[in-house]
Design a protein around this motif. Structure first.
Motif, PDB file in Angstrom:
ATOM      1  N   THR A  58     -14.800   6.487 -16.710  1.00 53.75           N
ATOM      2  CA  THR A  58     -13.868   7.189 -15.835  1.00 53.75           C
ATOM      3  C   THR A  58     -13.140   8.234 -16.687  1.00 53.75           C
ATOM      4  O   THR A  58     -13.133   8.152 -17.913  1.00 53.75           O
ATOM      5  N   SER A  70     -18.526   9.477  -8.425  1.00 49.92           N
ATOM      6  CA  SER A  70     -17.568   8.517  -7.868  1.00 49.92           C
ATOM      7  C   SER A  70     -18.273   7.213  -7.494  1.00 49.92           C
ATOM      8  O   SER A  70     -17.736   6.413  -6.732  1.00 49.92           O
ATOM      9  N   LEU A 190      -5.019   4.029  -9.053  1.00 52.65           N
ATOM     10  CA  LEU A 190      -6.249   4.786  -9.278  1.00 52.65           C
ATOM     11  C   LEU A 190      -6.717   5.432  -7.981  1.00 52.65           C
ATOM     12  O   LEU A 190      -6.314   5.031  -6.888  1.00 52.65           O
ATOM     13  N   ASP A 194     -12.307   6.799  -9.405  1.00 57.63           N
ATOM     14  CA  ASP A 194     -12.349   5.986 -10.619  1.00 57.63           C
ATOM     15  C   ASP A 194     -12.584   4.504 -10.332  1.00 57.63           C
ATOM     16  O   ASP A 194     -12.509   3.677 -11.248  1.00 57.63           O
ATOM     17  N   ARG A 196     -14.757   1.394  -9.924  1.00 56.13           N
ATOM     18  CA  ARG A 196     -16.078   1.071 -10.449  1.00 56.13           C
ATOM     19  C   ARG A 196     -16.573  -0.318 -10.066  1.00 56.13           C
ATOM     20  O   ARG A 196     -17.773  -0.521  -9.901  1.00 56.13           O
TER      21      ARG A 196
END
Length: 451
Positions: A58, A70, A190, A194, A196
């Motif tokens: 990120t 993304s 976030l 970002d 994940r």
């Protein structure tokens, strides 16, 4: 006008699904014996595929550039594959059998890559190369492009091109609205850009801001992987789904004090983390103001004839692919790319400026009447079919019935709609069911979905 290979040279920026569709059609035309122009595709990542590549990083990538993608680890498509299946390269053809209607990131990228490989479309791509600046030269009626080789860490000599095609997408620069007190919030904050891995939030109480597809999907992902509770807050009002008991909806966030978040209806709650699902900005830092598309996320961006040709400057030789808000995805990119190829090759002539402006105005007036998701599906279906007719695209891409059925099933049950199966418009094949319901599937590898 016949194509002059010496005078026609294309700079394509981006090798995601949009850019690779452009290269696919050029390579197919070359196979058919047509004279195609020189084409150079600059791609900042180390692989083709755009957002479908998963990067664990990120912030910045290995070269110090902002992360483009993304993609998150456990993403499943929120569209049935029958909504984005490509007519000349079907899922049946690629996999040799029926697979579930809803696929994962790994399966989707494998499918898309399979089509590109049939014509070696990647031969045009310069990976790990980032475009830094583009200038239109009115006296020569061409463009100068400056790029940088990120592996060698050096600027490349400038190059001249007759046409620029921007296919960088618009889901890489987060939109981050400010809420009072967010800077002192003690937990994780976030953007979905970002995000994940949903497992990070197991046992946590979350605030998800937004009402887009990402807000919907990330909320479900987090509950699926063990989040304790989620509050969804948005400016546009509730999403209106029958959520599992762990997910509640609130009006827009008003302020934050410590771990307590306050909403416009006077209610409040404590959360451990805040996830912004507030969309993205159309950002093209490599373009000067006179070439740069400036728009909100809309079904018909301004100053683009047919949603593709930039008419403000550049003598109609600057094009954008895939810049619309999207219901249709891969198939829309495909017909846009085919249309653009025909224009560049001289097989299709653009009308006079006043006709192009009238056509744009007609679409923008139609857009004013779009007030719901079903309206938006109908609008984009009409747009895609208009491009099919105008370009001579050989396939009927109208799958609005599948889109509308899918939208109804999402409203009926947000937690089970990915368990449904749909029939391919192009092969008639009905997808098989996955062996487990979506909310019970924790292995989303290629083998788990396909085999």
């Amino acid at each position: 006008m016949a194509l002059s290979k010496e005078m026609t040279r294309i700079c394509l920026i981006g090798a995601g699904p949009s850019g690779m569709s452009m290269l696919y059609h050029l390579a197919k035309m070359e196979e058919q014996g047509k004279c195609i122009p020189d084409v150079v595709c600059y791609e900042k990542q180390s692989n083709c595929g755009g957002l479908w590549n998963f990067d664990w990083r990120t912030g910045v990538d290995e070269h110090g550039e902002p992360i483009h993608g993304s993609m998150y680890r456990h993403l499943w498509t929120n569209l049935a594959k029958e909504c984005f299946e490509l007519p000349d390269y079907t899922f049946d053809h690629h996999f040799g059998k029926s697979i579930p209607s809803f696929t994962t990131r790994e399966v989707t990228l494998d499918y898309l890559s399979g089509r590109w490989k049939t014509v070696n479309a990647t031969k045009f791509v310069r990976l790990n190369t980032i475009v830094k600046n583009v200038v239109y030269n009115p006296d020569e009626d061409n463009f100068t492009v400056w790029a940088r080789d990120q592996v060698e860490d050096k600027d490349l000599p400038s190059e001249q091109f007759s046409h620029i095609v921007v296919a960088t997408g618009h889901f890489s620069v987060p939109n981050m609205p400010y809420f009072k007190g967010v800077e002192t919030f003690p937990g994780r904050v976030l953007h979905s850009h970002d995000f994940r891995d949903a497992r990070e939030f197991k046992g946590k109480e979350l605030l998800v801001i937004g009402s887009s597809f990402s807000a919907e999907d990330i909320s479900l992902q987090c509950v699926k992987f063990g989040a304790k509770s989620i509050v969804c807050s948005s400016r546009s009002g509730p999403m209106g789904f029958k959520w599992p008991e762990e997910i509640k909806e609130k009006p827009l966030l008003e302020r934050i004090e410590g771990q307590t978040v306050f909403f416009k209806d006077g209610t409040f709650t404590e959360v451990d983390a805040i996830i912004y699902c507030t969309g993205y900005k159309h950002t093209f830092s490599f373009l000067p103001d006179n070439l740069r598309l400036q728009t909100e996320n809309t079904l018909y961006p301004p100053n683009l004839y047919k949603g593709i040709v930039w008419i403000k400057t550049g003598n109609n030789k600057l094009m954008y692919i895939g810049m619309q808000n999207q219901y249709y995805t891969m198939t829309m990119f495909d017909v846009q790319s085919f249309w653009a190829c025909r224009v560049i090759l001289g097989e299709k002539t653009l009308p006079e400026r006043d006709i192009m402006e009238t056509d744009m105005s007609r679409w923008i007036q139609k857009l004013e009447r779009v007030t719901s998701i079903p309206d938006g599906i109908d609008f984009q279906t009409e747009y895609v079919m208009d491009l099919c007719g105008d370009s001579g695209y050989q396939h009927n891409l109208d799958v609005k019935d599948i889109f509308q059925d899918l939208n109804r099933k999402r409203k009926e049950s947000i937690i089970t709609y990915k368990d449904n199966v749909f029939k391919s418009k192009f092969t008639g094949t009905v997808s098989c069911k996955h062996h487990k319901p979506f909310m019970s599937v924790f292995d989303d590898s290629y083998d788990a979905i396909v085999n």
